[in-house]
Design a protein around this motif. Structure first.
Motif, PDB file in Angstrom:
ATOM      1  N   LYS A   1       0.803  -1.037  -0.124  1.00 27.55           N
ATOM      2  CA  LYS A   1       0.143   0.248   0.015  1.00 27.55           C
ATOM      3  C   LYS A   1       1.019   1.156  -0.022  1.00 27.55           C
ATOM      4  CE  LYS A   1      -3.985  -2.162   2.587  1.00 27.55           C
ATOM      5  NZ  LYS A   1      -5.451  -1.298   3.661  1.00 27.55           N
ATOM      6  N   ALA A   2       1.694   1.530   0.914  1.00 25.85           N
ATOM      7  CA  ALA A   2       2.649   1.886   0.808  1.00 25.85           C
ATOM      8  C   ALA A   2       3.406   2.713  -0.201  1.00 25.85           C
ATOM      9  CB  ALA A   2       3.772   2.669   1.640  1.00 25.85           C
ATOM     10  N   MET A   3       3.692   1.592  -1.165  1.00 22.41           N
ATOM     11  CA  MET A   3       4.057   0.984  -2.511  1.00 22.41           C
ATOM     12  C   MET A   3       3.541   2.256  -3.266  1.00 22.41           C
ATOM     13  SD  MET A   3       6.167  -1.470  -4.527  1.00 22.41           S
ATOM     14  CE  MET A   3       5.019  -2.186  -5.392  1.00 22.41           C
ATOM     15  N   TYR A   4       2.409   1.794  -3.533  1.00 24.24           N
ATOM     16  CA  TYR A   4       1.360   2.404  -4.355  1.00 24.24           C
ATOM     17  C   TYR A   4       0.758   4.208  -4.310  1.00 24.24           C
ATOM     18  CZ  TYR A   4       0.412  -2.127  -7.041  1.00 24.24           C
ATOM     19  OH  TYR A   4       0.919  -3.332  -7.566  1.00 24.24           O
ATOM     20  N   ARG A   5       1.245   4.236  -2.967  1.00 27.62           N
ATOM     21  CA  ARG A   5       0.821   5.449  -2.710  1.00 27.62           C
ATOM     22  C   ARG A   5       1.823   6.439  -3.235  1.00 27.62           C
ATOM     23  NH1 ARG A   5      -1.585   3.478   2.891  1.00 27.62           N
ATOM     24  NH2 ARG A   5       0.648   3.913   3.349  1.00 27.62           N
ATOM     25  N   GLY A   6       3.460   5.713  -2.448  1.00 30.75           N
ATOM     26  CA  GLY A   6       4.232   6.332  -3.328  1.00 30.75           C
ATOM     27  C   GLY A   6       4.174   6.676  -4.630  1.00 30.75           C
ATOM     28  N   MET A   7       3.844   5.385  -5.213  1.00 28.43           N
ATOM     29  CA  MET A   7       4.071   5.773  -6.918  1.00 28.43           C
ATOM     30  C   MET A   7       2.754   6.829  -7.194  1.00 28.43           C
ATOM     31  SD  MET A   7       4.522   1.899  -8.128  1.00 28.43           S
ATOM     32  CE  MET A   7       3.303   1.737  -9.778  1.00 28.43           C
ATOM     33  N   PHE A   8       1.221   7.348  -6.824  1.00 25.55           N
ATOM     34  CA  PHE A   8       0.927   7.709  -7.182  1.00 25.55           C
ATOM     35  C   PHE A   8       0.939   9.310  -7.024  1.00 25.55           C
ATOM     36  CE2 PHE A   8      -3.765   9.837  -6.317  1.00 25.55           C
ATOM     37  CZ  PHE A   8      -3.761   9.901  -7.073  1.00 25.55           C
ATOM     38  N   SER A   9       1.739   9.689  -5.670  1.00 32.26           N
ATOM     39  CA  SER A   9       1.700  10.659  -5.578  1.00 32.26           C
ATOM     40  C   SER A   9       3.164  11.521  -6.499  1.00 32.26           C
ATOM     41  CB  SER A   9       2.804  10.447  -3.720  1.00 32.26           C
ATOM     42  OG  SER A   9       2.697  11.814  -3.086  1.00 32.26           O
ATOM     43  N   SER A  10       3.939  10.409  -6.464  1.00 31.25           N
ATOM     44  CA  SER A  10       5.248  10.785  -7.452  1.00 31.25           C
ATOM     45  C   SER A  10       4.548  11.448  -9.006  1.00 31.25           C
ATOM     46  CB  SER A  10       6.087   9.876  -7.401  1.00 31.25           C
ATOM     47  OG  SER A  10       6.775  10.039  -8.640  1.00 31.25           O
ATOM     48  N   GLY A  11       3.469   9.896  -9.384  1.00 34.10           N
ATOM     49  CA  GLY A  11       3.046  10.526 -10.976  1.00 34.10           C
ATOM     50  C   GLY A  11       2.289  11.783 -10.268  1.00 34.10           C
ATOM     51  N   GLN A  12       1.565  12.577  -9.604  1.00 32.95           N
ATOM     52  CA  GLN A  12       0.864  13.713  -9.275  1.00 32.95           C
ATOM     53  C   GLN A  12       1.502  14.800  -9.451  1.00 32.95           C
ATOM     54  OE1 GLN A  12      -2.133  13.588  -9.786  1.00 32.95           O
ATOM     55  NE2 GLN A  12      -3.318  14.041  -8.118  1.00 32.95           N
ATOM     56  N   ASN A  13       2.826  14.638  -8.752  1.00 33.34           N
ATOM     57  CA  ASN A  13       3.801  15.650  -8.698  1.00 33.34           C
ATOM     58  C   ASN A  13       4.668  15.936  -9.806  1.00 33.34           C
ATOM     59  OD1 ASN A  13       3.890  15.686  -5.829  1.00 33.34           O
ATOM     60  ND2 ASN A  13       5.278  14.876  -5.485  1.00 33.34           N
TER      61      ASN A  13
END
Length: 223
Positions: free
Chosen positions: A194-206
């Motif tokens: 879950k943390a990995m996906y959150r990080g990927m989603f956050s990175s994509g948004q940025n």
């Protein structure tokens, strides 16, 4: 009922009282009954060594018993049909005695390996799965397969083995302990995912936000 964490000390009647022939080379020309008695005696001696915490000697006796039984086990010899002496035909009683001794020896070998300082979990798993091939509901093999599989890093498969073991032995503390460990490991893996996906989603948004800013600046530069 014996705990799945303990070895099997099943008596095989008269076979257990037979004199030891350790060191005698198995020969399929010998009567099947003599080979079954020899294997049973090896297993009995292995159990005695295990109780005395002489793990190395116990392992040797269990291996010896299995080697003797290989000469009369059609499951083994059919893979090399046409080579060596022909496998004798066993009566249903002899077949059952052979399988019971094999099950006990493989289960007890797994128990021995788990007692060593450096545990070969792959071998523990292998021996336990051999038992489960013949006895799918064997609580000891299910438990040890679960422990080994968990230690090898597959918490999902380990949980399945341990759930089955808990159905066979619902009050066994060791089964409950390792089942809890498997569930905790799975939960940890889920949280990491879950943390990995959150990080990927956050990175994509940025990244998308950054692209918009750069485009605006490039447009401004041109004015």
């Amino acid at each position: 009922t014996a705990s799945p964490a303990s070895p099997d000390y099943t008596s095989l009647g008269a076979a257990a009282a037979a004199p030891s022939s350790f060191g005698h080379k198995p020969n399929s020309a010998r009567p099947v009954s003599a080979l079954l008695e020899e294997a049973a005696q090896m297993k009995t001696e292995g159990n005695a060594f295990y109780k005395d915490k002489n793990i190395r000697s116990a392992i040797g006796r269990y291996h010896r018993a299995l080697l003797v039984l290989r000469t009369i086990d059609s499951d083994v010899t059919t893979s090399v049909k046409g080579f060596g002496p022909k496998t004798p035909v066993l009566t249903p009683e002899q077949e059952a005695l052979m399988r019971n001794t094999q099950v006990d020896c493989y289960n007890n070998l797994a128990a021995c390996l788990l007692q060593k300082k450096s545990v070969d979990y792959a071998r523990v798993q292998e021996y336990s799965l051999r038992v489960l091939k013949w006895r799918p509901g064997n609580a000891k093999a299910l438990y040890r397969a679960g422990v080994a599989t968990l230690e090898m890093g597959d918490a999902d498969a380990a949980k399945e083995y341990l759930i089955q073991a808990s159905k066979e032995q619902p009050n066994d503390a060791n089964v409950r302990k390792y089942l809890q460990r498997a569930e905790e490991k799975l939960n940890q893996e889920l949280q990491k995912e879950k943390a990995m996906y959150r990080g990927m989603f956050s990175s994509g948004q940025n990244d998308r936000s950054g692209d918009g800013i750069n485009q605006t600046r490039r447009a401004g530069d041109g004015v």
